[in-house]
Write a protein that holds these residues in place. Structure first.
Motif, PDB file in Angstrom:
ATOM      1  N   ILE A   5       0.728  -1.328  -0.137  1.00 26.78           N
ATOM      2  CA  ILE A   5       0.045  -0.018  -0.016  1.00 26.78           C
ATOM      3  C   ILE A   5       0.803   1.244  -0.050  1.00 26.78           C
ATOM      4  O   ILE A   5       1.715   1.694   1.012  1.00 26.78           O
ATOM      5  CB  ILE A   5      -1.224   0.163   1.200  1.00 26.78           C
ATOM      6  N   LEU A   6       0.872   1.921  -1.142  1.00 23.48           N
ATOM      7  CA  LEU A   6       1.819   3.068  -1.273  1.00 23.48           C
ATOM      8  C   LEU A   6       0.916   4.508  -0.981  1.00 23.48           C
ATOM      9  O   LEU A   6      -0.251   4.570  -1.459  1.00 23.48           O
ATOM     10  CB  LEU A   6       2.299   3.236  -2.638  1.00 23.48           C
ATOM     11  N   VAL A   7       1.344   5.173   0.131  1.00 25.86           N
ATOM     12  CA  VAL A   7       0.759   6.357   0.300  1.00 25.86           C
ATOM     13  C   VAL A   7       1.486   7.598   0.042  1.00 25.86           C
ATOM     14  O   VAL A   7       2.724   7.508   0.359  1.00 25.86           O
ATOM     15  CB  VAL A   7       0.442   6.282   1.814  1.00 25.86           C
ATOM     16  N   ARG A   8       1.022   8.500  -0.590  1.00 25.91           N
ATOM     17  CA  ARG A   8       1.838   9.647  -0.926  1.00 25.91           C
ATOM     18  C   ARG A   8       1.542  10.514   0.205  1.00 25.91           C
ATOM     19  O   ARG A   8       0.452  10.663   0.719  1.00 25.91           O
ATOM     20  CB  ARG A   8       1.278  10.566  -2.258  1.00 25.91           C
ATOM     21  N   HIS A   9       2.648  11.237   0.800  1.00 23.26           N
ATOM     22  CA  HIS A   9       2.316  12.157   2.089  1.00 23.26           C
ATOM     23  C   HIS A   9       1.087  13.087   1.848  1.00 23.26           C
ATOM     24  O   HIS A   9       0.909  13.466   0.685  1.00 23.26           O
ATOM     25  CB  HIS A   9       3.468  12.745   2.416  1.00 23.26           C
ATOM     26  N   GLY A  10       0.610  13.532   2.949  1.00 20.86           N
ATOM     27  CA  GLY A  10      -0.516  14.273   2.665  1.00 20.86           C
ATOM     28  C   GLY A  10       0.151  15.905   2.348  1.00 20.86           C
ATOM     29  O   GLY A  10       1.190  16.325   2.322  1.00 20.86           O
ATOM     30  N   CYS A 182      -1.946  12.337  -0.283  1.00 20.53           N
ATOM     31  CA  CYS A 182      -2.734  11.381   0.747  1.00 20.53           C
ATOM     32  C   CYS A 182      -3.151  10.328   0.097  1.00 20.53           C
ATOM     33  O   CYS A 182      -4.314   9.553   0.616  1.00 20.53           O
ATOM     34  CB  CYS A 182      -3.598  11.989   1.739  1.00 20.53           C
ATOM     35  N   SER A 183      -3.169  10.014  -1.222  1.00 19.19           N
ATOM     36  CA  SER A 183      -3.423   9.096  -1.978  1.00 19.19           C
ATOM     37  C   SER A 183      -3.247   7.818  -1.792  1.00 19.19           C
ATOM     38  O   SER A 183      -1.873   7.529  -1.421  1.00 19.19           O
ATOM     39  CB  SER A 183      -3.729   9.684  -3.475  1.00 19.19           C
ATOM     40  N   VAL A 184      -3.802   6.780  -2.016  1.00 20.19           N
ATOM     41  CA  VAL A 184      -3.681   5.398  -1.703  1.00 20.19           C
ATOM     42  C   VAL A 184      -3.494   4.317  -3.182  1.00 20.19           C
ATOM     43  O   VAL A 184      -4.556   4.557  -3.832  1.00 20.19           O
ATOM     44  CB  VAL A 184      -4.638   4.555  -0.626  1.00 20.19           C
ATOM     45  N   THR A 185      -2.303   4.135  -3.155  1.00 16.40           N
ATOM     46  CA  THR A 185      -1.845   3.129  -4.435  1.00 16.40           C
ATOM     47  C   THR A 185      -1.655   1.715  -3.904  1.00 16.40           C
ATOM     48  O   THR A 185      -0.675   1.656  -2.943  1.00 16.40           O
ATOM     49  CB  THR A 185      -0.830   3.849  -5.400  1.00 16.40           C
ATOM     50  N   VAL A 186      -2.180   0.745  -4.372  1.00 12.66           N
ATOM     51  CA  VAL A 186      -2.035  -0.758  -3.926  1.00 12.66           C
ATOM     52  C   VAL A 186      -1.187  -1.702  -5.017  1.00 12.66           C
ATOM     53  O   VAL A 186      -1.956  -1.423  -6.194  1.00 12.66           O
ATOM     54  CB  VAL A 186      -3.245  -1.140  -3.500  1.00 12.66           C
ATOM     55  N   ILE A 187      -0.336  -2.128  -4.816  1.00 11.99           N
ATOM     56  CA  ILE A 187       0.221  -2.958  -5.574  1.00 11.99           C
ATOM     57  C   ILE A 187       0.379  -4.571  -4.972  1.00 11.99           C
ATOM     58  O   ILE A 187       1.127  -4.548  -4.068  1.00 11.99           O
ATOM     59  CB  ILE A 187       1.502  -2.581  -6.339  1.00 11.99           C
ATOM     60  N   ARG A 188      -0.122  -5.454  -5.902  1.00  9.44           N
ATOM     61  CA  ARG A 188       0.155  -7.001  -5.342  1.00  9.44           C
ATOM     62  C   ARG A 188       1.214  -7.388  -6.087  1.00  9.44           C
ATOM     63  O   ARG A 188       1.026  -7.619  -7.291  1.00  9.44           O
ATOM     64  CB  ARG A 188      -1.169  -7.657  -5.396  1.00  9.44           C
ATOM     65  N   LEU A 197      -3.807  -2.530  -8.143  1.00 15.55           N
ATOM     66  CA  LEU A 197      -5.133  -2.717  -7.635  1.00 15.55           C
ATOM     67  C   LEU A 197      -5.842  -1.439  -7.337  1.00 15.55           C
ATOM     68  O   LEU A 197      -7.264  -1.441  -7.572  1.00 15.55           O
ATOM     69  CB  LEU A 197      -4.992  -3.532  -6.168  1.00 15.55           C
ATOM     70  N   ARG A 198      -5.128  -0.304  -6.924  1.00 17.42           N
ATOM     71  CA  ARG A 198      -5.510   0.959  -6.898  1.00 17.42           C
ATOM     72  C   ARG A 198      -4.668   1.800  -7.199  1.00 17.42           C
ATOM     73  O   ARG A 198      -3.521   1.639  -7.095  1.00 17.42           O
ATOM     74  CB  ARG A 198      -6.022   1.192  -5.212  1.00 17.42           C
ATOM     75  N   LEU A 199      -5.022   2.931  -7.837  1.00 16.89           N
ATOM     76  CA  LEU A 199      -3.997   4.113  -8.344  1.00 16.89           C
ATOM     77  C   LEU A 199      -4.585   5.422  -7.692  1.00 16.89           C
ATOM     78  O   LEU A 199      -5.756   5.897  -8.290  1.00 16.89           O
ATOM     79  CB  LEU A 199      -4.021   4.031  -9.771  1.00 16.89           C
ATOM     80  N   GLY A 200      -3.818   5.981  -6.887  1.00 16.31           N
ATOM     81  CA  GLY A 200      -4.230   7.363  -6.374  1.00 16.31           C
ATOM     82  C   GLY A 200      -5.554   7.490  -5.882  1.00 16.31           C
ATOM     83  O   GLY A 200      -6.295   8.660  -6.045  1.00 16.31           O
ATOM     84  N   ASP A 201      -5.955   6.543  -5.258  1.00 19.14           N
ATOM     85  CA  ASP A 201      -7.236   6.577  -4.586  1.00 19.14           C
ATOM     86  C   ASP A 201      -7.448   7.468  -3.327  1.00 19.14           C
ATOM     87  O   ASP A 201      -6.884   7.403  -2.412  1.00 19.14           O
ATOM     88  CB  ASP A 201      -7.726   5.293  -4.191  1.00 19.14           C
ATOM     89  N   THR A 202      -8.268   8.518  -3.280  1.00 20.60           N
ATOM     90  CA  THR A 202      -8.506   9.501  -2.204  1.00 20.60           C
ATOM     91  C   THR A 202      -9.664   9.450  -1.610  1.00 20.60           C
ATOM     92  O   THR A 202     -10.353   9.843  -0.693  1.00 20.60           O
ATOM     93  CB  THR A 202      -8.202  10.838  -2.660  1.00 20.60           C
ATOM     94  N   GLY A 203     -10.788   8.749  -2.581  1.00 23.33           N
ATOM     95  CA  GLY A 203     -12.172   8.767  -2.062  1.00 23.33           C
ATOM     96  C   GLY A 203     -12.892  10.081  -2.280  1.00 23.33           C
ATOM     97  O   GLY A 203     -13.956  10.345  -2.093  1.00 23.33           O
ATOM     98  N   ASP A 204     -12.127  11.084  -2.817  1.00 23.17           N
ATOM     99  CA  ASP A 204     -12.561  12.542  -3.204  1.00 23.17           C
ATOM    100  C   ASP A 204     -12.545  12.672  -4.587  1.00 23.17           C
ATOM    101  O   ASP A 204     -11.539  12.762  -5.397  1.00 23.17           O
ATOM    102  CB  ASP A 204     -11.536  13.189  -2.401  1.00 23.17           C
TER     103      ASP A 204
END
Length: 229
Positions: A5-10, A182-188, A197-204
């Protein structure tokens, strides 16, 4: 292998002031960035995490702090190889000022040939970041099993370069990837290939609302930008 789970800083004070921070000390989260970090534990609720890995820079460790407070048993490891790109003489300068530098065109269109005066090349940046991920994947799998998941907090260009590697994209194409603060990127990772699995997900989705003065240049925001206003 492990799931990352890769998180870019806020959002940081440098993001909001339009400055390319690089590795400058003392760059903290701004008020919105702190709120983004505070929401991270809720966004990852229910996801078992084996470890947290952070860039040594303040803004990344501040981003992970609420998650670590919510999960006191979660170990934190500092990894130098996922620190921000060393922008050298560009560090601390306004992005608007740098846009006219001839090197910016190379950064945008031929990143694998871009080297920052007094700093590092973008190719070296990607190489060290990908090497760090591979090493941490192996360590997490060895210590926690092949289904383990861990979180890593880093910077915009680092996250984009890791995603490009996972997708098999040449570094020259990595500016086509965008990750907000603060986006979430997920790599399996698996034995044969990674899966994004996810790219730059902020839910916003506020960032999708048309701007009053849209940027039609097609240029990527070096360092990752400040996200939605």
């Amino acid at each position: 292998m492990a799931t990352l789970i890769l998180v870019r800083h806020g959002r940081s004070t440098a993001n909001t002031s339009g400055v390319l921070a690089g590795r400058m000390p003392g760059v903290a989260l701004d008020e919105r960035g702190a709120a983004q970090a505070a929401a991270l534990p809720g966004r990852l609720a229910g996801v078992p995490l084996a470890a947290a890995v952070s860039s040594p820079l303040q803004r990344c460790q501040e981003t992970l702090r609420p998650l670590l407070d919510a999960r006191p048993d979660l170990p934190l490891h500092v990894e130098e190889r996922i620190s921000e790109c060393d922008y050298g003489d560009w560090s601390g300068r306004k992005l608007a000022e740098l846009s006219d530098d001839p090197l910016m065109e190379v950064v945008q269109a031929h990143a694998s040939a871009a080297a920052f005066p007094g700093g590092e090349s973008m190719r070296a940046m990607q190489n060290r970041a990908v090497e760090a991920v591979r090493d941490w994947n192996a360590r997490i799998e060895a210590e926690h099993g092949e289904d383990a998941t861990y979180v890593m907090c880093s910077h915009g260009d680092i996250v984009k370069s890791i995603v490009a590697d996972a997708l098999g994209l040449h570094l020259d194409l990595f500016q086509r990837i965008h990750v907000d603060p603060c986006s979430v990127t997920v790599i399996r990772y698996t034995r044969l290939r990674p899966f994004l699995l996810r790219l730059g997900d902020t839910g916003d989705f506020a960032g999708l609302v048309p701007r009053e003065a849209p940027d039609s240049s097609g240029a990527a925001e070096v360092g990752g930008g400040a996200g939605a206003p």
